[in-house]
Design a protein around this motif. Structure first.
Motif, PDB file in Angstrom:
ATOM      1  N   GLU A 333     -25.076 -26.104  15.799  1.00 51.41           N
ATOM      2  CA  GLU A 333     -23.891 -25.265  16.157  1.00 51.41           C
ATOM      3  C   GLU A 333     -24.037 -23.965  15.776  1.00 51.41           C
ATOM      4  O   GLU A 333     -23.827 -23.131  16.338  1.00 51.41           O
ATOM      5  N   THR A 334     -24.619 -23.658  14.519  1.00 52.75           N
ATOM      6  CA  THR A 334     -24.851 -22.469  14.124  1.00 52.75           C
ATOM      7  C   THR A 334     -26.105 -21.705  14.994  1.00 52.75           C
ATOM      8  O   THR A 334     -25.703 -20.506  15.132  1.00 52.75           O
ATOM      9  N   MET A 335     -27.104 -22.523  15.356  1.00 52.39           N
ATOM     10  CA  MET A 335     -28.039 -21.962  16.280  1.00 52.39           C
ATOM     11  C   MET A 335     -27.416 -21.315  17.682  1.00 52.39           C
ATOM     12  O   MET A 335     -27.652 -20.143  18.121  1.00 52.39           O
ATOM     13  N   VAL A 336     -26.687 -22.181  18.254  1.00 51.51           N
ATOM     14  CA  VAL A 336     -25.918 -21.966  19.277  1.00 51.51           C
ATOM     15  C   VAL A 336     -25.130 -20.541  19.484  1.00 51.51           C
ATOM     16  O   VAL A 336     -25.081 -19.812  20.060  1.00 51.51           O
ATOM     17  N   LEU A 337     -24.105 -20.792  18.222  1.00 50.01           N
ATOM     18  CA  LEU A 337     -23.389 -19.544  17.872  1.00 50.01           C
ATOM     19  C   LEU A 337     -24.382 -18.267  17.662  1.00 50.01           C
ATOM     20  O   LEU A 337     -23.834 -17.038  18.300  1.00 50.01           O
ATOM     21  N   ALA A 338     -25.283 -18.182  16.876  1.00 50.85           N
ATOM     22  CA  ALA A 338     -26.030 -17.115  16.410  1.00 50.85           C
ATOM     23  C   ALA A 338     -26.761 -16.404  17.617  1.00 50.85           C
ATOM     24  O   ALA A 338     -26.875 -15.302  17.889  1.00 50.85           O
ATOM     25  N   ARG A 339     -27.429 -17.284  18.720  1.00 50.35           N
ATOM     26  CA  ARG A 339     -28.240 -16.878  19.752  1.00 50.35           C
ATOM     27  C   ARG A 339     -27.260 -16.342  20.764  1.00 50.35           C
ATOM     28  O   ARG A 339     -27.690 -15.762  21.582  1.00 50.35           O
ATOM     29  N   HIS A 340     -25.850 -16.580  20.818  1.00 51.82           N
ATOM     30  CA  HIS A 340     -25.015 -16.016  21.945  1.00 51.82           C
ATOM     31  C   HIS A 340     -23.773 -15.245  21.457  1.00 51.82           C
ATOM     32  O   HIS A 340     -22.669 -15.950  21.470  1.00 51.82           O
ATOM     33  N   PRO A 341     -23.939 -14.344  20.436  1.00 50.52           N
ATOM     34  CA  PRO A 341     -22.673 -13.844  19.808  1.00 50.52           C
ATOM     35  C   PRO A 341     -21.950 -13.182  20.961  1.00 50.52           C
ATOM     36  O   PRO A 341     -20.808 -12.880  20.554  1.00 50.52           O
ATOM     37  N   GLU A 342     -22.260 -12.807  21.963  1.00 54.37           N
ATOM     38  CA  GLU A 342     -21.593 -12.068  23.062  1.00 54.37           C
ATOM     39  C   GLU A 342     -20.401 -12.901  23.873  1.00 54.37           C
ATOM     40  O   GLU A 342     -19.413 -12.786  24.378  1.00 54.37           O
ATOM     41  N   ILE A 343     -20.668 -14.344  23.693  1.00 51.85           N
ATOM     42  CA  ILE A 343     -19.852 -15.357  24.068  1.00 51.85           C
ATOM     43  C   ILE A 343     -18.690 -15.823  22.990  1.00 51.85           C
ATOM     44  O   ILE A 343     -19.501 -16.231  21.888  1.00 51.85           O
ATOM     45  N   SER A 344     -17.908 -16.446  23.320  1.00 47.91           N
ATOM     46  CA  SER A 344     -16.890 -16.710  22.255  1.00 47.91           C
ATOM     47  C   SER A 344     -17.086 -18.161  21.982  1.00 47.91           C
ATOM     48  O   SER A 344     -17.764 -19.074  22.336  1.00 47.91           O
ATOM     49  N   PRO A 345     -16.932 -18.408  20.478  1.00 48.19           N
ATOM     50  CA  PRO A 345     -17.290 -19.688  20.076  1.00 48.19           C
ATOM     51  C   PRO A 345     -16.487 -20.912  20.660  1.00 48.19           C
ATOM     52  O   PRO A 345     -17.319 -22.055  20.644  1.00 48.19           O
ATOM     53  N   LYS A 346     -15.444 -20.585  21.232  1.00 43.46           N
ATOM     54  CA  LYS A 346     -14.824 -21.763  21.854  1.00 43.46           C
ATOM     55  C   LYS A 346     -15.479 -22.118  23.004  1.00 43.46           C
ATOM     56  O   LYS A 346     -15.447 -23.405  23.475  1.00 43.46           O
ATOM     57  N   GLU A 347     -15.982 -21.076  23.974  1.00 40.58           N
ATOM     58  CA  GLU A 347     -16.672 -21.317  25.000  1.00 40.58           C
ATOM     59  C   GLU A 347     -18.193 -21.793  24.796  1.00 40.58           C
ATOM     60  O   GLU A 347     -18.339 -22.895  25.351  1.00 40.58           O
ATOM     61  N   LEU A 348     -18.575 -21.829  23.816  1.00 37.64           N
ATOM     62  CA  LEU A 348     -19.933 -22.342  23.384  1.00 37.64           C
ATOM     63  C   LEU A 348     -19.722 -23.587  22.909  1.00 37.64           C
ATOM     64  O   LEU A 348     -20.703 -24.700  23.156  1.00 37.64           O
ATOM     65  N   LEU A 349     -18.918 -23.864  22.094  1.00 34.19           N
ATOM     66  CA  LEU A 349     -18.776 -25.264  21.430  1.00 34.19           C
ATOM     67  C   LEU A 349     -17.852 -26.159  21.746  1.00 34.19           C
ATOM     68  O   LEU A 349     -17.865 -27.481  21.757  1.00 34.19           O
ATOM     69  N   GLY A 350     -16.882 -25.564  22.819  1.00 37.77           N
ATOM     70  CA  GLY A 350     -15.779 -26.661  23.439  1.00 37.77           C
ATOM     71  C   GLY A 350     -14.574 -26.914  22.801  1.00 37.77           C
ATOM     72  O   GLY A 350     -14.078 -27.772  23.072  1.00 37.77           O
ATOM     73  N   TYR A 351     -14.373 -26.310  21.459  1.00 39.33           N
ATOM     74  CA  TYR A 351     -13.236 -26.236  20.889  1.00 39.33           C
ATOM     75  C   TYR A 351     -12.929 -25.292  20.303  1.00 39.33           C
ATOM     76  O   TYR A 351     -13.745 -24.244  20.070  1.00 39.33           O
ATOM     77  N   GLN A 352     -11.547 -25.014  19.882  1.00 34.65           N
ATOM     78  CA  GLN A 352     -11.136 -23.798  19.340  1.00 34.65           C
ATOM     79  C   GLN A 352     -11.562 -23.665  17.983  1.00 34.65           C
ATOM     80  O   GLN A 352     -11.356 -24.536  16.917  1.00 34.65           O
ATOM     81  N   THR A 353     -12.386 -22.698  17.731  1.00 33.24           N
ATOM     82  CA  THR A 353     -12.850 -22.206  16.215  1.00 33.24           C
ATOM     83  C   THR A 353     -13.209 -20.857  16.127  1.00 33.24           C
ATOM     84  O   THR A 353     -13.477 -20.246  17.259  1.00 33.24           O
ATOM     85  N   GLY A 354     -13.488 -20.100  15.211  1.00 31.61           N
ATOM     86  CA  GLY A 354     -13.905 -18.880  15.059  1.00 31.61           C
ATOM     87  C   GLY A 354     -15.192 -19.020  14.835  1.00 31.61           C
ATOM     88  O   GLY A 354     -15.875 -20.059  14.953  1.00 31.61           O
ATOM     89  N   GLY A 355     -16.178 -17.611  14.411  1.00 31.93           N
ATOM     90  CA  GLY A 355     -17.375 -17.895  14.187  1.00 31.93           C
ATOM     91  C   GLY A 355     -17.841 -17.580  12.780  1.00 31.93           C
ATOM     92  O   GLY A 355     -19.058 -17.313  12.741  1.00 31.93           O
ATOM     93  N   THR A 356     -17.050 -18.081  12.058  1.00 32.80           N
ATOM     94  CA  THR A 356     -17.479 -17.896  10.582  1.00 32.80           C
ATOM     95  C   THR A 356     -18.169 -19.143  10.158  1.00 32.80           C
ATOM     96  O   THR A 356     -17.697 -20.332   9.737  1.00 32.80           O
ATOM     97  N   VAL A 357     -19.554 -19.062  10.059  1.00 29.38           N
ATOM     98  CA  VAL A 357     -20.331 -20.031   9.323  1.00 29.38           C
ATOM     99  C   VAL A 357     -20.180 -20.552   8.061  1.00 29.38           C
ATOM    100  O   VAL A 357     -20.109 -21.657   7.514  1.00 29.38           O
ATOM    101  N   ILE A 358     -19.815 -19.664   7.199  1.00 27.42           N
ATOM    102  CA  ILE A 358     -19.634 -19.949   5.765  1.00 27.42           C
ATOM    103  C   ILE A 358     -18.254 -19.089   5.486  1.00 27.42           C
ATOM    104  O   ILE A 358     -18.390 -17.752   5.345  1.00 27.42           O
ATOM    105  N   SER A 359     -17.092 -19.512   4.900  1.00 25.51           N
ATOM    106  CA  SER A 359     -15.975 -18.696   4.650  1.00 25.51           C
ATOM    107  C   SER A 359     -16.306 -18.141   3.153  1.00 25.51           C
ATOM    108  O   SER A 359     -16.912 -18.774   2.350  1.00 25.51           O
TER     109      SER A 359
END
Length: 387
Positions: A333-359
């Motif tokens: 999931e981290t790799m998917v998010l990091a490689r597509h910063p222009e797309i919202s995390p919800k669209e990439l992962l299919g559930y509601q979430t922010g893009g914070t890898v470590i709070s």
């Protein structure tokens, strides 16, 4: 804080098993438990971290330490554990107290929920005036998923129960400033900075999996949790109390005067690296001032297969480790998010979430007192820019 003083005692295989016969050293076990009886009467709560199961079980398989493979050692642990516990049980009965076995795995120490469950078990045994004997469950662990040495396991237990002292009994008097077999080697009586002695700690015993290096690593983990480590030769009439009461030579690794919180100690002092990330230097440089969120757009590369809730190591672009933190996403999931910063995390992962890898509340910036891990091999790092 506990009302009684607590100590964790780690016993190496070479003290418990005859190196030639691979049988229990009954005289040592007698001296050890007699001494623990004295400490209990002096008001100490004691936890024992004991090696020895593999060594004692090799005879039943007609194997030797120098030739035994992983499967042999797993089977030997299953054979040897009843022998070891029976020896402890018989001698403890002579001194009028009970023992209990606590078998743990790497995951029991590294995963927060399992860590707390193990802690509750040990606390309950201490409340019942029972001596917990902790050991890694070597019969089911492999090289990839094992703690690897009981020195660091004992340090995790000391951290877990907020022990005052960790006593590591071995076959020499303590840490020397060079190989103790070399002429002029001197015993180091007091250690403040463990890192100064890492270079002189190579070598292991024939029966054990740890040498002085793992003892220094264990001492550092204990220091960070506010626990003083005492390293000494176990061949003594009163092997533990004589060290605790400063009656014979040993090495004392002093606890830090401002120990980390239980949460921070668990988060930073790892037994194994689950995975790691390299972050951009802009964020790395700012972390020294105050903790910040690690966002998916901050990541340059990823190493390892980790899952949500794992503690991962954080490196800057030069390869220096700067922090450790609990991840909100798996490595995929981290790799998917990091490689597509222009797309919202919800669209990439299919559930509601922010893009914070470590709070930021789950991130600890490392200090000079922590032993740092080397950066993983470049070949194992996967760059975010790769397609």
């Amino acid at each position: 804080m506990p009302s009684k003083k607590r100590i964790v005692v780690k016993i190496g295989s070479s003290l418990l098993a005859n190196p030639d016969l691979l049988t229990p050293r009954w005289a040592f076990i007698q001296r050890l438990l007699e001494d623990i009886t004295k400490l209990r009467s002096d008001g100490y709560e004691v936890v024992l971290c004991s090696s020895g199961a593999v060594a004692l079980g090799l005879n039943m398989l007609n194997e030797k330490p120098e030739t035994a493979g992983l499967r042999d050692k797993q089977a030997a642990a299953a054979c040897g554990m009843p022998l070891l516990l029976n020896a402890y049980k018989q001698v403890a009965h002579e001194f009028g107290f009970d023992i209990a076995q606590v078998l743990v795995t790497l995951q029991d120490m590294e995963e927060r929920k399992r860590f707390l469950n193990t802690k509750n078990t040990v606390h309950r045994l201490l409340q019942g005036d029972i001596l917990p004997i902790v050991n890694e469950n070597d019969s089911i662990t492999t090289e990839e998923i094992r703690v690897g040495d009981n020195d660091r396991l004992a340090a995790k237990v000391a951290q877990m129960i907020q022990a005052d002292h960790l006593v590591i009994l071995t076959c020499i008097d303590g840490l020397y400033d060079k190989n103790p077999e070399e002429p002029g080697a001197k015993l180091v009586e007091e250690v403040h900075d463990v890192s100064e002695y890492i270079a002189v700690t190579e070598g292991t015993s024939s029966l054990g999996s740890g040498g002085m290096l793992t003892k220094m690593q264990a001492a550092n983990m204990a220091q960070n949790a506010g626990c003083t480590t005492l390293i000494a030769n176990g061949e003594h009439e009163a092997p533990v109390s004589s060290v605790l009461y400063n009656e014979r030579p040993h090495t004392k690794c002093l606890a830090h005067t401002k120990p980390a919180s239980a949460w921070a100690a668990w988060l930073t002092d790892r037994l194994q690296i689950a995975g790691s990330i390299v972050i951009r230097d802009e964020l790395a440089n700012s972390l020294s001032d105050s903790p910040e969120h690690v966002l998916h757009e901050d990541i340059k590369s990823i190493q390892g297969q980790y899952v949500k809730g794992d503690v991962i190591h954080v490196y800057d672009e030069s390869g220096a480790e700067i922090a450790r933190g609990m991840t909100n996403f798996s490595s995929e999931e981290t790799m998917v998010l990091a490689r597509h910063p222009e797309i919202s995390p919800k669209e990439l992962l299919g559930y509601q979430t922010g893009g914070t890898v470590i709070s930021r509340e789950n991130l600890i910036v490392l200090e000079d007192r922590h032993l740092l891990w080397d950066k993983p091999d470049q070949e194992t790092m996967v760059e975010v820019s790769e397609t």
